[in-house]
Motif scaffolding. Structure first.
Motif, short mmCIF file in Angstrom:
data_model
loop_
_atom_site.label_atom_id
_atom_site.label_comp_id
_atom_site.label_asym_id
_atom_site.label_seq_id
_atom_site.Cartn_x
_atom_site.Cartn_y
_atom_site.Cartn_z
N LYS B 77 21.68 3.13 -23.90
CA LYS B 77 21.57 3.59 -22.53
C LYS B 77 20.44 4.60 -22.42
N VAL B 78 19.88 4.73 -21.24
CA VAL B 78 18.84 5.73 -20.99
C VAL B 78 19.19 6.51 -19.74
N VAL B 79 18.64 7.71 -19.67
CA VAL B 79 18.87 8.56 -18.50
C VAL B 79 17.52 8.85 -17.86
N VAL B 80 17.44 8.65 -16.57
CA VAL B 80 16.23 8.97 -15.83
C VAL B 80 16.57 10.08 -14.85
N ALA B 81 15.93 11.23 -15.04
CA ALA B 81 16.17 12.36 -14.14
C ALA B 81 15.13 12.30 -13.03
N VAL B 82 15.59 12.07 -11.83
CA VAL B 82 14.68 11.86 -10.71
C VAL B 82 14.58 13.14 -9.88
N GLY B 83 13.39 13.61 -9.69
CA GLY B 83 13.20 14.80 -8.86
C GLY B 83 13.12 16.04 -9.72
N ILE B 106 23.28 16.37 -20.85
CA ILE B 106 23.11 15.09 -21.54
C ILE B 106 21.64 14.91 -21.89
N PRO B 107 21.35 14.11 -22.90
CA PRO B 107 19.94 13.88 -23.25
C PRO B 107 19.23 13.04 -22.21
N VAL B 108 18.09 13.52 -21.73
CA VAL B 108 17.34 12.79 -20.71
C VAL B 108 16.17 12.09 -21.39
N ASP B 109 15.90 10.87 -20.95
CA ASP B 109 14.80 10.12 -21.57
C ASP B 109 13.53 10.16 -20.74
N VAL B 110 13.66 10.13 -19.42
CA VAL B 110 12.48 10.11 -18.57
C VAL B 110 12.67 11.12 -17.45
N TYR B 111 11.62 11.93 -17.22
CA TYR B 111 11.67 12.87 -16.09
C TYR B 111 10.72 12.36 -15.02
N VAL B 112 11.19 12.29 -13.82
CA VAL B 112 10.33 11.90 -12.71
C VAL B 112 10.25 13.09 -11.77
N PRO B 113 9.20 13.87 -11.86
CA PRO B 113 9.14 15.05 -10.99
C PRO B 113 8.80 14.64 -9.56
N GLY B 114 8.91 15.60 -8.66
CA GLY B 114 8.61 15.34 -7.25
C GLY B 114 9.71 15.93 -6.41
N CYS B 115 9.36 16.23 -5.16
CA CYS B 115 10.36 16.78 -4.26
C CYS B 115 10.04 16.32 -2.85
N ALA B 116 10.45 15.19 -2.40
CA ALA B 116 11.23 14.24 -3.18
C ALA B 116 10.32 13.31 -3.96
N ALA B 117 10.85 12.80 -5.07
CA ALA B 117 10.04 11.87 -5.86
C ALA B 117 9.77 10.62 -5.05
N ARG B 118 8.53 10.10 -5.17
CA ARG B 118 8.18 8.93 -4.37
C ARG B 118 8.75 7.67 -5.00
N PRO B 119 9.07 6.66 -4.19
CA PRO B 119 9.60 5.41 -4.76
C PRO B 119 8.71 4.84 -5.84
N GLU B 120 7.39 4.90 -5.65
CA GLU B 120 6.50 4.36 -6.67
C GLU B 120 6.71 5.07 -7.99
N SER B 121 6.85 6.42 -7.95
CA SER B 121 7.06 7.18 -9.19
C SER B 121 8.39 6.80 -9.80
N ILE B 122 9.39 6.65 -8.95
CA ILE B 122 10.72 6.33 -9.47
C ILE B 122 10.68 4.98 -10.20
N ILE B 123 10.04 4.02 -9.56
CA ILE B 123 9.96 2.70 -10.21
C ILE B 123 9.20 2.80 -11.52
N ASP B 124 8.12 3.57 -11.48
CA ASP B 124 7.35 3.80 -12.70
C ASP B 124 8.21 4.40 -13.80
N GLY B 125 9.01 5.39 -13.39
CA GLY B 125 9.87 6.05 -14.36
C GLY B 125 10.88 5.10 -14.95
N ILE B 126 11.44 4.26 -14.12
CA ILE B 126 12.44 3.31 -14.63
C ILE B 126 11.78 2.31 -15.56
#
Lengths: 288, 154, 651
Positions: B77-83, B106-126
Motif C-alpha cells: 500500500k502507499v500513502v499520498v498526502a495531498v495538500g 503513518i509513513p507517507v510515500d508521496v507529498y503533494v503540496p499546494g493549497c489547494a493542490a491542483r488536480p494535475e498535481s494530484i494525478i501526478d502524485g498518484i
C-alpha cells in the motif's frame, strides 16, 4: 443430451468472457457519462491486482464461504451449460448465493451485516420470477432440461413476452445494477460502504469478482434461451438487453429495499403470472 | 510491470482538511480529469484500497482513525498526502489541536503540496505513488520512517 | 387415478413376523404403564433407554417384513377389543369433562359432550350391523410412518431424559410430574403406531383420540395459566376434527350396514362416489390435527410445552398423523373439487405461515410456523393427488420429520445453555457452542437448501403441479413461498455463523444422551439425503405404483448431479482446516473508528458506544396479526365452501 464438454468449455472460457463483458460495461458507462473510461481489459487488471495483494481477513471462515461461493457458482453455471434441469440450476445458484451471504455474516461487522440482509432481500425478490420463467419455458417446450429448451424450434419469446419482461426486471437485480444494487455495487455507491464485500480483500475478493463474471455469463445464457431458435437474433437480443441494463444503471440511483421487493414481486410477478395464466388457458382450450 | 500499477484503488480520507483539497481530489474523479482511465476507482473501504489519499493534518480526534484505516489496508500500500496541511500541517501547524502532517502517524510515500493542490498535481502524485507501489511489490523499495520526507514534489 | 379393477396384492398373515405390528402397539403402552409406577430417576433412565432401543429395533425390523408391494394384513379377532376401546373413549370423555369443569372451559365441555354423544349414537345404533374382523395392516406408507415414529420418536424419548432433568432444575416452580410425562410420551408412541397400523376406522379413531389426549395433557405440563389455556385451545380444535371423524364413522355405518366400508383399504378402493364424503370429513379431521389454517393457532400455542413435546408431537409425529390420513385418502380426493379446496387450504397455509415466520424472532415460533407451512404443502400435494404429487408429499413427510425434530432438539439444547430461545440471542453460536451450532446449521440447511431432501421434494412438487389441474396457482404459491422460506432460514443461519471474537464457550455440561441423539439425527439428515434414491425406489415408488398404477421418480442424471453437489457441500467445510493457519487478522471495518472486538467503538465526544446488529423482521409486511387474520379468513371461507359442496353431494 447432457454435455460434459459444454460444461468444461464454460468453466474455462466464462471468466474471460465475463471479464470482457465487465470491461465493455465500464467503457460504455464511461462514454455515457462523457468520460474516456478505463481500457476494456481493466477488469482483468483489477483481479490480477487483487491476487497480488497480501491476504488479510477478519476471520478465517470467510475463506471457506467465499471459496464455496465460487465453487458452487461455477458448478451451477456448468450444470446450466451442460444442459441440465433448469430448476435445479436455479436452486444451485441459490445455494451459491447463500455462501456469499454467510461469508458476509461471518465477519460480524455492521456494513457486511446490512449488506447480507439486503442480499437476502434481493434473493427473495428475484427468485420467484426466475422460477416462473423456468416454468414458462417448460409450458412451451414441455421440458425443464436446458438442452431440450435449446433444441426447441419454438420462438419462446413470442409465447413468453410477459415472462421475459418480468425477467428483465429481476435481471437488473441479479446484475447488481441501479436502482437494485442494494447489497453491493461496482459503482461508487458507498451508502453502506461496499455492503456484502466490505470485509473481503485481496485474493478472496478476487475470487468473489470472478464468481460474478461466471454468474453474468450464466445470465446472458438465460437471455439466450428465450431466443434460442435463432442464434443471430439471440446474440443481438443479448446485446440490446445488456445495453438497456447499462442505460438503466446510469439513469437511476440506488433504490430502497421496499421498492425492490414490491416492484419485483408485484410487477414482475404479475407480468409473469398473467403470461403463464394465458398459456395455461390456451393449452387447455387449444389442443397443442 | 505488476498489475498493481494498472489498477490502483484509492481510499480518500479527509483528516482535518478544510475540504479544499478534497474538492480537488473529487474533481480528479469527475469526467473532466477522469482518473478511471488509469484504472483508479474510489472505493470507500480500506480493505479494498491500495492508495490512501489523505488530505488535512493530524489532530487528536483523527489520530487513531488514520492509524486504524492504514492498518486495515492490505499490503502493498502507499500513502499520498495531498495538500500542504497533510504534508506538514500547513498554516495550522502551530495550532493547539494540530499535531502535524500525516507522517506523524503513518509513513507517507508521496507529498503533494499546494493549497489547494491542483488536480494535475494530484494525478501526478498518484502516478508517482504507483511506481513506488511497484517497487514495494517487487521488494525493492526503501521506506523512510515517519516524520522524514520521502522525496515528493517540491 | 385408481385402478379399480386391480386389487392390491394381499398377503394374509405372513408367518409370525407380522406379530411385530401389535407388538409395536402394546410394548410402548406397557413401558408407559411401568414408567407411571417407577419413582426413581435411575430406573426411569434405564427403562426409557431400553424401551427406546427395543422400539427402534422393532421398527427397523419392519423393513424386512413389509411386502415389496401392496399390503399385508393381520386380522385381530375378538370383538371385545373394540368394546374395550369404546369404554376407554367414554372414560376419557368423562375425564375431559371433569378437567373442563375444573378449569371452566365451557367450549371444551360442549365439544367433548358432542363428540361423546356422536360416539354413543354410533355404537348403539349404527354399528350394530358391523360384522367384519378388524385388522392391522402394513404397506410402505405405514412403514415410513412407523419408521419415523419408531426411530425419531425413540431418539426424542432418550433426549427427553436429559432435557427434563435440566428443565426441572431451571424451573423449580413447576411440579415434577416426570412419571406422567414419560407415561404420556410412551402412550403417545403406542397410539401413533396404532393409528398407522389400523385398517379398521373405529380403531383409527380411538388412537386418534388418544393422541389428542396425550397432546392436551403434555401441552399443559407446566401447569401455568398460559399452558392450560393453550392446551384447551389444542383440545378444542382437535375435538372439532374428532367430531368430523365420528360423523364419518356414522355415515359409513349407515350406508354400509355390514361394515365393509369401515376398512380403509376397502373404502379407498370403492371409488369417488362412495368414499368422497367420509374422505372430506376425515380430511377435515386431518386438517385440524395438522394445524392448517384456520386451525393453526393451537400449534403455535403448543410451543409452550417442553421442547421434546414440541419435537415429538408437534413436528414429527402427531401432526404427521393428520397429513398421513389425507395422503391415504388422496386417491379418493384427486380430481374432485373438494380435493382441490383441501389442497388450496394447504397451499395458502404454506404461503402465509412461511410469511409469518419471517417476522418471528422466537426460535420455537419460527419452527412452529415452518412446520405449519410444510404440513400445508404436504396437504396441497395430497389434495390434488396425482401420482407425482403423492410421491412428493411422502418425500416431504420423511425429510421434514427428520430435519424439524433435529432443529427442535437443538433449540432446546441451546435454550438450556444460553437461557433464551430468541434468535437474536443466538448471535455467534458457532463460537459459543460450535458442535451444536454445526448440527443446527445442518438442520436448517436440510429444510431449504439444495441438494437436501426438503428442496428436492419442493422441486418435485413444482414439477408435478405444473401438469395438474389448476396447477398454476400452486406453482405460484411454491415459487413465492419457497423464496420466503429462504429468507427466514438464511437470517437464522447468519446469526449462528457470525464469528464474534469475544464469546465464551458454553457447550460443556450437555448430557451424553443429548449428544448421542443430536449426532444421530444430524447423521440421519445427511444420510437420508444421500440415500433418497434408494428410499424412493424401495419405499415410496412401490406404494404410489400400487395405488395409482404408475409412479414418479427423479431422473438418473439429476440423481447423479445431486450426489455430486452433496459431496461438494460436504467437503467444502474441511477447507477450514487449511485456512485456519491464516494469521493476518484485522478488525472489521467500522468507518475507521477504533473498536473493540465485540463492536464497542469510540464515538464522537469520546463516548464509547456499542453496535447492535439485529435481523430484519419486516413487521409491517409479514406481521403475524395481519397475515394470520388474512389466512384464517381465507381458509375459513374455503372450508365453508367445501362444507356446502359436500352437503350438496350428500343430499
Amino acid at each position: 443430451m447432457i454435455s460434459i464438454m459444454n460444461a468444461l468449455i464454460f468453466i474455462v472460457a466464462a471468466p474471460f468472457i465475463g471479464g470482457l463483458v465487465a470491461g465493455i460495461d465500464r467503457k460504455l458507462t464511461a462514454r455515457m457519462q462523457g468520460r474516456v473510461g478505463p481500457p476494456i481489459l481493466q477488469p482483468f487488471a483489477d483481479v490480477g491486482k487483487l491476487f497480488e495483494k497480501k491476504q488479510i481477513v477478519v476471520t478465517p471462515s470467510q475463506h471457506v464461504h467465499t471459496l464455496s461461493y465460487l465453487v458452487f457458482i461455477v458448478a451451477s453455471g456448468a450444470l446450466f451449460f451442460a444442459g441440465g434441469d433448469l430448476l435445479l440450476v436455479i436452486f444451485a445458484f441459490t445455494l451459491a448465493h447463500l455462501f456469499l451471504v454467510l461469508g458476509a455474516y461471518s465477519s460480524y461487522s455492521p456494513y457486511s451485516f446490512i449488506g447480507a440482509e439486503r442480499e437476502l432481500i434481493q434473493i427473495i425478490a428475484y427468485e420467484p420470477m426466475i422460477i416462473l420463467a423456468a416454468v414458462g419455458m417448460y409450458l412451451v417446450t414441455k421440458s425443464f432440461f436446458v438442452w431440450e429448451i435449446m433444441a426447441s424450434e419454438l420462438p419462446l419469446i413470442l409465447y413468453l413476452p410477459g415472462v421475459f419482461l418480468g425477467f428483465l426486471m429481476v435481471l437488473t437485480i441479479k446484475l447488481r445494477k441501479s436502482p437494485f444494487d442494494l447489497s453491493t455495487s461496482h459503482h461508487a455507491h458507498q451508502e453502506i460502504v461496499k455492503g456484502v464485500t466490505t470485509d473481503f480483500s485481496g485474493p478472496m475478493l478476487g475470487r468473489v469478482e470472478i464468481a460474478h463474471w461466471y454468474e453474468n455469463v450464466f445470465l446472458l445464457g438465460f437471455i439466450y434461451l428465450f431466443f434460442a431458435w435463432n442464434p443471430l437474433i439471440a446474440i443481438i437480443a443479448i446485446i440490446v438487453v445488456y445495453l438497456l441494463e447499462i442505460l438503466i444503471d446510469n439513469t437511476f440511483s440506488r433504490g430502497t429495499w421496499q421498492f425492490t421487493l414490491k416492484s419485483s414481486w408485484i410487477i414482475a410477478g404479475m407480468m409473469g403470472l398473467v403470461n403463464l395464466g394465458v398459456l395455461y388457458y390456451l393449452s387447455a382450450v387449444v389442443p397443442a | 510491470m505488476t498489475w498493481l500499477s494498472k489498477s490502483p484503488w484509492i481510499l480518500h480520507y479527509d483528516a482535518s482538511s478544510c475540504n479544499g483539497c478534497d474538492i480537488e481530489v473529487l474533481a480528479c474523479l469527475s469526467p473532466l480529469y477522469d482518473v478511471e482511465r488509469f484504472g483508479i476507482i474510489n472505493t470507500g473501504n480500506p480493505k479494498h484500497a491500495d492508495v490512501l489519499v489523505i488530505t488535512g493534518g493530524i489532530n487528536e480526534q483523527n489520530r487513531e482513525v488514520v492509524r486504524n484505516l492504514y492498518d486495515q489496508m492490505a499490503d502493498p500500500k502507499v500513502v499520498v498526502a495531498v495538500g500542504i496541511c497533510a504534508s506538514s500541517g500547513g498554516v495550522f501547524r502551530e495550532c493547539y489541536n494540530v499535531v502535524g502532517g500525516i507522517d506523524c502517524i503513518i509513513p507517507v510515500d508521496v507529498y503533494v503540496p499546494g493549497c489547494a493542490a491542483r488536480p494535475e498535481s494530484i494525478i501526478d502524485g498518484i502516478v508517482k505513488a504507483l511506481s513506488i507501489l511497484e517497487e514495494k511489490k517487487r521488494g525493492t523499495h526503501i521506506s523512510q520512517a515517519p516524520g522524514q520526507g520521502a522525496g515528493g514534489l517540491r | 387415478m385408481i385402478n379399480n379393477d386391480k386389487k392390491p396384492d394381499v398377503h394374509l398373515f405372513e408367518g409370525e413376523s407380522l406379530i411385530t405390528l401389535p407388538f409395536l402397539i402394546l410394548f410402548p403402552a406397557a413401558i408407559a404403564a411401568i414408567l407411571l409406577l417407577v419413582p426413581g430417576d435411575t430406573w426411569r433412565r434405564l427403562i426409557v433407554q431400553a424401551g427406546a432401543l427395543i422400539i427402534g429395533i422393532a421398527s427397523l425390523y419392519l423393513l424386512f417384513i413389509t411386502p415389496g408391494a401392496g399390503q399385508a394384513f393381520f386380522p385381530v379377532t375378538g370383538g371385545w377389543i373394540t368394546t374395550l376401546m369404546f369404554i376407554a373413549e367414554m372414560i376419557i370423555a368423562v375425564f375431559l369433562i371433569y378437567l373442563g369443569i375444573k378449569h371452566k372451559k365451557y367450549l371444551a365441555l360442549f365439544l367433548v359432550v358432542a363428540q361423546a354423544a356422536l360416539l354413543i349414537f354410533y355404537e348403539t345404533s349404527a354399528a350394530h350391523g358391523a360384522h367384519i374382523v378388524p385388522d392391522l395392516f402394513i404397506d410402505q406408507l405405514s412403514l415410513i410412518m412407523a419408521l419415523i415414529i419408531g426411530i425419531i420418536g425413540s431418539l426424542i424419548c432418550v433426549y427427553a431424559l436429559g432435557y427434563m432433568a435440566t428443565y426441572h432444575e431451571l424451573h423449580p416452580d413447576v411440579k415434577d410430574r416426570r412419571r406422567s410425562f414419560f407415561f404420556l410420551v410412551f402412550l403417545f408412541i403406542a397410539s401413533m403406531f396404532g393409528l398407522v397400523f389400523s385398517n379398521y376406522l373405529p380403531w383409527v379413531f380411538f388412537f386418534w383420540e388418544l393422541t389428542t389426549l396425550c397432546s392436551f395433557l403434555l401441552i399443559g405440563y407446566s401447569g401455568t395459566g398460559e399452558a392450560v389455556n393453550n392446551s384447551f385451545l389444542a383440545l378444542n380444535m382437535n375435538l372439532l376434527g374428532g367430531i368430523a371423524f365420528a360423523g364419518a364413522l356414522i355415515y359409513l355405518a349407515v350406508i354400509s350396514p355390514g361394515g365393509d366400508l369401515l376398512s380403509i383399504s376397502t373404502l379407498i378402493q370403492s371409488g369417488h362416489v362412495v368414499a368422497l364424503i367420509p374422505a372430506v370429513l376425515i380430511g377435515f379431521a386431518g386438517i385440524t390435527k395438522a394445524a392448517l389454517m384456520p386451525f393453526s393457532a393451537w400449534l403455535v400455542g403448543a410451543m409452550i410445552a417442553p421442547t421434546p413435546v414440541s419435537a415429538l408431537l408437534h413436528s414429527s409425529t402427531m401432526v404427521k398423523a393428520g397429513v398421513y390420513i389425507i395422503v391415504r385418502f388422496s386417491p379418493v380426493l384427486t380430481g374432485t373439487t373438494e380435493g382441490l379446496i383441501i389442497a388450496l387450504l394447504g397451499g395458502f397455509t404454506f404461503l402465509l405461515a412461511s410469511a409469518i415466520a419471517i417476522s418471528q424472532s422466537n426460535a420455537k415460533k419460527v419452527l412452529a410456523y415452518s412446520t405449519i407451512a410444510n404440513l400445508g404443502l404436504i396437504v396441497a400435494c395430497a389434495g390434488v393427488g396425482t401420482y407425482k404429487l403423492v410421491w412428493a408429499a411422502i418425500m416431504l413427510i420423511i425429510f421434514h420429520a427428520i430435519a424439524k425434530s433435529l432443529l427442535f432438539l437443538c433449540v432446546g439444547t441451546v435454550e438450556h445453555r444460553i437461557g433464551s430461545r430468541d434468535i437474536e440471542d443466538m448471535t455467534g453460536l458457532i463460537v459459543r457452542m460450535p458442535k451444536v451450532a454445526v448440527m443446527m446449521l445442518v438442520g436448517i440447511a436440510g429444510m431449504f437448501l439444495a441438494p437436501f431432501g426438503m428442496l428436492i421434494s419442493k422441486w418435485a412438487a413444482i414439477e408435478a403441479f405444473i401438469d395438474a389441474p389448476f396447477g398454476l396457482i400452486f406453482v405460484a404459491i411454491l415459487a413465492f413461498g419457497g423464496s420466503i422460506t429462504v429468507l427466514f432460514w438464511s437470517k437464522w443461519m447468519g446469526k449462528i455463523i457470525s464469528v464474534c471474537p469475544v464469546a465464551e464457550l458454553v457447550e460443556n455440561r450437555i448430557s451424553r444422551q443429548k449428544w448421542i441423539v443430536l449426532s444421530l439425527l444430524t447423521a440421519m439428515t445427511v444420510f437420508v439425503c444421500l440415500a433418497f434414491p434408494i428410499i424412493s425406489s424401495h419405499l415410496i415408488e412401490p406404494f404410489v405404483l400400487s395405488v395409482y398404477g404408475q409412479t414418479a421418480r427423479l431422473s438418473q442424471d439429476n440423481i447423479i448431479i445431486m450426489a455430486m453437489m452433496l459431496f461438494l457441500l460436504m467437503i467444502m467445510p474441511f477447507s477450514l482446516l487449511w485456512f485456519r493457519k491464516e494469521k493476518n487478522i484485522v478488525a472489521p471495518y467500522m468507518a475507521g473508528r477504533p473498536a473493540t472486538p465485540d463492536l464497542h467503538f469510540l464515538g464522537s465526544m469520546g463516548v464509547q458506544r456499542q453496535v447492535g446488529l439485529g435481523n430484519y423482521y419486516f413487521e409491517g409486511i409479514f406481521g403475524e396479526k395481519k397475515l394470520f387474520m388474512a389466512g384464517t379468513a381465507l381458509c375459513f371461507g374455503l372450508i365453508l365452501l367445501m362444507g356446502t359442496l359436500t352437503a350438496g353431494v350428500a343430499l
